[in-house]
Enzyme design. Structure first.
Site, PDB file in Angstrom:
ATOM      1  N   TYR A   1      43.469  98.693  20.035  1.00  0.00           N
ATOM      2  CA  TYR A   1      42.419  97.693  20.228  1.00  0.00           C
ATOM      3  C   TYR A   1      41.756  97.398  18.888  1.00  0.00           C
ATOM      4  CZ  TYR A   1      42.387  98.156  25.357  1.00  0.00           C
ATOM      5  OH  TYR A   1      42.719  98.144  26.689  1.00  0.00           O
TER       6      TYR A   1
ATOM      7  N   ASP B   1      38.622  93.849  30.577  1.00  0.00           N
ATOM      8  CA  ASP B   1      37.387  93.422  31.230  1.00  0.00           C
ATOM      9  C   ASP B   1      37.203  91.916  31.105  1.00  0.00           C
ATOM     10  OD1 ASP B   1      36.788  96.062  31.817  1.00  0.00           O
ATOM     11  OD2 ASP B   1      35.554  96.339  30.023  1.00  0.00           O
TER      12      ASP B   1
END
Length: 271
Positions: free
Chosen positions: A108, A51
């Protein structure tokens, strides 16, 4: 010939990895630099998407070329790229490996700081909370390994063929002062905004506004609608990609971890 490129980037100034008309992307910057070097349009395929403002301490893309170059491409490319994008390795590959579809595990890390700090604001998310219930946060994180349908933890689940993800690790860390947190998660795949949505729920659990049972309810009943409040983007890093034929340590794994013997969660020491 196909080459896989190993890189990292800070996403602060970009609208994400994927090239699109609504803003400058990391993919666009790389393709323009490669096209300038090769003096012909070059196109690359990334290992996934990030993003806007999300970082990647490890990322891969592949590119096809008709013939091998006879100069130091790594040096030329890094000279052209801005300071917030760096290519670490260029790896020649046999056959047609795919940077996205061949990945077997992605990891992540989400970083939180609890005090205003201009040196952290672009690289970690500020949540001004004094007391975190790390035990409850880790209890909730442990539940992620028991379930595999994350329909309720995706921004737009209907855009996916399915919402099944197999999470293999989920750990919450806190430093000795209690003012820096890190959430690490690994899985075979992730859905859109999934990590930020999960992190947002863990923050609610750690601050006492959501119970572990409520969190598990949406894992048991993934089709039920719920309020989605993703964590801020700047705290998130795509930090590790594994392939059956390629497993490279991240060049930017700058936070040493220290086990503290507390069982399901450990403390980390900031550099």
């Amino acid at each position: 010939m196909r080459y896989i490129f190993h890189l990292g980037y800070l996403g602060t100034n970009y609208s994400g990895w994927q090239k699109h008309p609504d803003g400058l992307s990391v993919q666009q910057v790389l393709e323009e630099a490669l096209s300038q070097i090769f003096k012909t349009p070059m196109y690359i395929t990334g290992c996934g998407r990030t993003d806007a403002q999300v970082h990647a301490s490890q990322f891969f893309f592949h590119m096809d070329v008709e013939r091998e170059w006879d100069y130091d491409l790594l040096f030329r490319l890094n000279k052209l790229l801005p300071d917030d994008i760096a290519v670490f390795d260029i790896i020649p590959m046999e056959g047609q490996p795919h940077a996205r579809f061949d990945a077997v595990e992605r990891s992540y890390d989400y970083f939180i700081h609890t005090y205003k700090d201009p040196f952290l604001s672009g690289f970690s998310a500020l949540y001004a909370v004094k007391n975190w219930d790390i035990d409850r946060m880790q209890r909730a994180a442990n539940l992620l390994l028991k379930y595999n349908d994350y329909h309720a933890f995706c921004k737009m689940p209907d855009r996916n063929d399915h919402t099944i993800c197999n999470i293999t690790s989920a750990q919450v860390y806190i430093n000795a002062k209690g003012d820096r947190l890190r959430f690490s998660i690994s899985a075979n795949r992730f859905l859109g905004r999934m990590v930020r949505i999960i992190t947002g729920k863990l923050i609610d659990i750690g601050t006492g506004t959501l119970s572990v049972d409520e969190f598990e309810h949406y894992l048991i009943h993934p089709q039920e609608t719920q309020l989605i409040k993703p964590a801020y983007p700047q705290g998130l890093y795509l930090s590790k990609i594994k392939y059956p034929y390629l497993d490279i340590p991240s060049r930017s794994d700058f936070v040493p971890l220290l086990a503290d013997g507390l069982g399901n969660h450990r403390k980390f020491i900031t550099a």
